[in-house]
Motif scaffolding. Structure first.
Motif, PDB file in Angstrom:
ATOM      1  N   LEU A 264      69.735  53.520  73.402  1.00  0.00           N
ATOM      2  CA  LEU A 264      70.093  54.180  72.153  1.00  0.00           C
ATOM      3  C   LEU A 264      69.308  55.479  72.022  1.00  0.00           C
ATOM      4  N   VAL A 265      70.030  56.579  71.733  1.00  0.00           N
ATOM      5  CA  VAL A 265      69.399  57.872  71.491  1.00  0.00           C
ATOM      6  C   VAL A 265      69.982  58.451  70.205  1.00  0.00           C
ATOM      7  N   ASN A 266      69.279  59.390  69.602  1.00  0.00           N
ATOM      8  CA  ASN A 266      69.795  60.088  68.438  1.00  0.00           C
ATOM      9  C   ASN A 266      70.936  61.002  68.855  1.00  0.00           C
ATOM     10  N   ASP A 267      72.013  60.976  68.094  1.00  0.00           N
ATOM     11  CA  ASP A 267      73.223  61.729  68.427  1.00  0.00           C
ATOM     12  C   ASP A 267      73.294  62.997  67.573  1.00  0.00           C
ATOM     13  N   ASP A 268      73.148  64.155  68.233  1.00  0.00           N
ATOM     14  CA  ASP A 268      73.286  65.423  67.518  1.00  0.00           C
ATOM     15  C   ASP A 268      74.632  66.084  67.788  1.00  0.00           C
ATOM     16  N   GLY A 269      75.516  65.351  68.479  1.00  0.00           N
ATOM     17  CA  GLY A 269      76.838  65.880  68.780  1.00  0.00           C
ATOM     18  C   GLY A 269      76.906  66.763  70.006  1.00  0.00           C
TER      19      GLY A 269
ATOM     20  N   GLN B  21      62.381  55.764  84.935  1.00  0.00           N
ATOM     21  CA  GLN B  21      63.397  56.769  85.287  1.00  0.00           C
ATOM     22  C   GLN B  21      64.301  57.143  84.120  1.00  0.00           C
ATOM     23  N   ILE B  22      64.899  56.154  83.452  1.00  0.00           N
ATOM     24  CA  ILE B  22      65.817  56.454  82.357  1.00  0.00           C
ATOM     25  C   ILE B  22      65.076  57.153  81.225  1.00  0.00           C
ATOM     26  N   ARG B  23      63.905  56.665  80.901  1.00  0.00           N
ATOM     27  CA  ARG B  23      63.124  57.231  79.806  1.00  0.00           C
ATOM     28  C   ARG B  23      62.763  58.685  80.083  1.00  0.00           C
ATOM     29  N   VAL B  24      62.364  58.967  81.311  1.00  0.00           N
ATOM     30  CA  VAL B  24      61.977  60.336  81.675  1.00  0.00           C
ATOM     31  C   VAL B  24      63.185  61.261  81.702  1.00  0.00           C
ATOM     32  N   HIS B  25      64.287  60.816  82.306  1.00  0.00           N
ATOM     33  CA  HIS B  25      65.470  61.665  82.402  1.00  0.00           C
ATOM     34  C   HIS B  25      66.014  62.028  81.027  1.00  0.00           C
ATOM     35  N   LEU B  26      66.166  61.043  80.147  1.00  0.00           N
ATOM     36  CA  LEU B  26      66.722  61.337  78.830  1.00  0.00           C
ATOM     37  C   LEU B  26      65.765  62.182  77.999  1.00  0.00           C
ATOM     38  N   SER B  27      64.475  61.925  78.108  1.00  0.00           N
ATOM     39  CA  SER B  27      63.501  62.741  77.389  1.00  0.00           C
ATOM     40  C   SER B  27      63.546  64.189  77.869  1.00  0.00           C
ATOM     41  N   HIS B  28      63.701  64.375  79.176  1.00  0.00           N
ATOM     42  CA  HIS B  28      63.770  65.723  79.734  1.00  0.00           C
ATOM     43  C   HIS B  28      64.980  66.493  79.190  1.00  0.00           C
ATOM     44  N   LEU B  29      66.076  65.781  78.930  1.00  0.00           N
ATOM     45  CA  LEU B  29      67.270  66.418  78.378  1.00  0.00           C
ATOM     46  C   LEU B  29      67.151  66.689  76.872  1.00  0.00           C
TER      47      LEU B  29
ATOM     48  N   HIS C  13      58.931  55.583  66.038  1.00  0.00           N
ATOM     49  CA  HIS C  13      59.150  54.203  65.609  1.00  0.00           C
ATOM     50  C   HIS C  13      59.848  54.111  64.264  1.00  0.00           C
ATOM     51  N   ASP C  14      60.548  55.148  63.863  1.00  0.00           N
ATOM     52  CA  ASP C  14      61.230  55.114  62.561  1.00  0.00           C
ATOM     53  C   ASP C  14      62.275  54.001  62.496  1.00  0.00           C
ATOM     54  N   LEU C  15      62.986  53.767  63.592  1.00  0.00           N
ATOM     55  CA  LEU C  15      64.066  52.783  63.603  1.00  0.00           C
ATOM     56  C   LEU C  15      63.732  51.522  64.389  1.00  0.00           C
ATOM     57  N   MET C  16      62.909  51.652  65.440  1.00  0.00           N
ATOM     58  CA  MET C  16      62.521  50.516  66.274  1.00  0.00           C
ATOM     59  C   MET C  16      61.080  50.676  66.697  1.00  0.00           C
ATOM     60  N   THR C  17      60.410  49.550  66.914  1.00  0.00           N
ATOM     61  CA  THR C  17      59.010  49.606  67.330  1.00  0.00           C
ATOM     62  C   THR C  17      58.849  49.503  68.847  1.00  0.00           C
TER      63      THR C  17
ATOM     64  N   TYR D 243      66.672  64.035  74.666  1.00  0.00           N
ATOM     65  CA  TYR D 243      67.183  62.853  73.979  1.00  0.00           C
ATOM     66  C   TYR D 243      66.324  61.633  74.311  1.00  0.00           C
ATOM     67  N   PRO D 244      65.075  61.625  73.847  1.00  0.00           N
ATOM     68  CA  PRO D 244      64.233  60.450  74.122  1.00  0.00           C
ATOM     69  C   PRO D 244      64.834  59.204  73.489  1.00  0.00           C
ATOM     70  N   LEU D 245      64.543  58.066  74.080  1.00  0.00           N
ATOM     71  CA  LEU D 245      65.056  56.804  73.552  1.00  0.00           C
ATOM     72  C   LEU D 245      64.518  56.552  72.157  1.00  0.00           C
ATOM     73  N   VAL D 246      65.345  55.982  71.307  1.00  0.00           N
ATOM     74  CA  VAL D 246      64.886  55.508  70.011  1.00  0.00           C
ATOM     75  C   VAL D 246      63.713  54.554  70.236  1.00  0.00           C
ATOM     76  N   GLY D 247      62.617  54.789  69.532  1.00  0.00           N
ATOM     77  CA  GLY D 247      61.453  53.919  69.630  1.00  0.00           C
ATOM     78  C   GLY D 247      60.502  54.219  70.767  1.00  0.00           C
ATOM     79  N   ASP D 248      60.805  55.206  71.606  1.00  0.00           N
ATOM     80  CA  ASP D 248      59.983  55.469  72.793  1.00  0.00           C
ATOM     81  C   ASP D 248      58.951  56.562  72.507  1.00  0.00           C
ATOM     82  N   GLU D 249      57.858  56.178  71.857  1.00  0.00           N
ATOM     83  CA  GLU D 249      56.824  57.151  71.512  1.00  0.00           C
ATOM     84  C   GLU D 249      56.157  57.766  72.741  1.00  0.00           C
ATOM     85  N   LEU D 250      56.159  57.039  73.843  1.00  0.00           N
ATOM     86  CA  LEU D 250      55.515  57.541  75.060  1.00  0.00           C
ATOM     87  C   LEU D 250      56.202  58.792  75.586  1.00  0.00           C
TER      88      LEU D 250
END
Length: 300
Positions: A169-174, A234-242, A256-260, A244-251
């Motif tokens: 799950l990532v935040n959708d900005d369209g 891998q997934i966390r790094v790739h999406l963050s680089h684009l 943690h607004d929506l998930m811990t 779009y960090p994962l929901v809840g992925d503070e690293l």
């Protein structure tokens, strides 16, 4: 356990035939020194015996003893697939895959060890084929004996048949494309032994991820991602680089607004079974915490 192979190369040594069938030097040493046997056409032979085409080699692999350093626990397992060779289970978020020196219990390896002991299996060693980060939920893949493990090692042709897919799950900005291929090398950050990053300086390894968008709701996008390489985070790094960090992925830039925990779940495993010659496909539903975020009527 016994396994048999037919020789198709005139003059081949036994050890060469076994190597072609992913019997490693280490396993061959276990057979030789820990009570195993090698037979050619029913007669005991050694690893350098030369064969004719059509000769049948049978190996007896010694049972694996209990690893006393791994503490068994009574944690119940959600078993998704099991036969004489492989075990597939569902790992909940918050549980590590393996133990560490500071945390010798509470991992999936402890739970699988406890299950093996309760079932009184002949082979008592835990063999992990695929693992997950502590806060990633989903499918984990284990082998029940050392030869089954060797057949799924990166050196084996069967390893190439393993397919893993994840929901994220990532935040959708369209602006995130509905489908994409991310082909960016990943390596360690210079300032951390834990964190990874996309690196284009040659100090990284190839990393390729593809995804498709499954659903968009509540300003969130549910992505179905396929790993084509197996880099750490891998997934966390790739999406963050684009961006779009994962929901809840503070690293890696989320919060943690929506998930811990990071909203990542391994939901699909496929592999070609080397002993049955059949394709095994396993699906696992979204966990409740991720499901609630895309099912709720609340707008974020």
């Amino acid at each position: 356990m016994q396994f048999s192979f037919t020789n198709d190369n005139d003059g081949s040594m036994v050890k060469a035939l076994l190597h072609r069938h992913s019997v490693s030097r280490r396993l061959l040493a276990k057979i030789k020194f820990d009570g195993g046997k090698i037979y050619v056409n029913g007669l005991e032979q050694n690893a350098i015996f030369r064969m004719k085409i059509g000769d049948v080699v049978t190996i007896t692999v010694p049972n694996e003893p209990d690893n006393e350093a791994l503490i068994p626990t009574e944690i119940p397992l959600n078993i998704l697939f099991e036969d004489a060779h492989y075990l597939v289970v569902a790992k909940p978020a918050g549980m590590p895959s393996i133990t560490g020196s500071l945390h010798p219990t509470g991992a999936m390896s402890n739970a699988v060890k406890g299950y093996i002991l309760r079932q009184h299996y002949e082979n008592q060693t835990v063999h992990i084929i695929t693992r997950l980060d502590r806060d990633t939920s989903g499918i984990m893949f284990f082998a029940k004996h050392r030869y089954a493990h060797a057949l799924m090692s990166p050196e084996s042709k069967y390893h190439e048949t393993i397919e893993k897919r994840y929901f994220a799950l990532v935040n959708d900005d369209g602006k995130l494309p509905d489908t994409d291929e991310i082909n960016l090398p990943i390596g360690r950050r210079d300032d951390s032994i834990i964190l990874r990053q996309v690196r284009l300086d040659g100090a990284a390894k190839e990393a390729r991820t593809t995804y498709r968008t499954v659903k968009k709701v509540n300003k969130l996008a549910l992505l179905d991602l396929t790993l084509h390489t197996g880099r750490t985070h891998q997934i966390r790094v790739h999406l963050s680089h684009l961006g779009y960090p994962l929901v809840g992925d503070e690293l890696y830039g989320g919060n943690h607004d929506l998930m811990t925990r990071q909203a990542l779940h391994c939901h699909y495993l496929e592999f070609h079974h080397p002993f049955t010659d059949k394709t095994v496909k396993i699906d696992l539903d979204l966990p409740d915490d991720m499901k609630q975020l895309i099912d709720t009527e609340k707008s974020f």
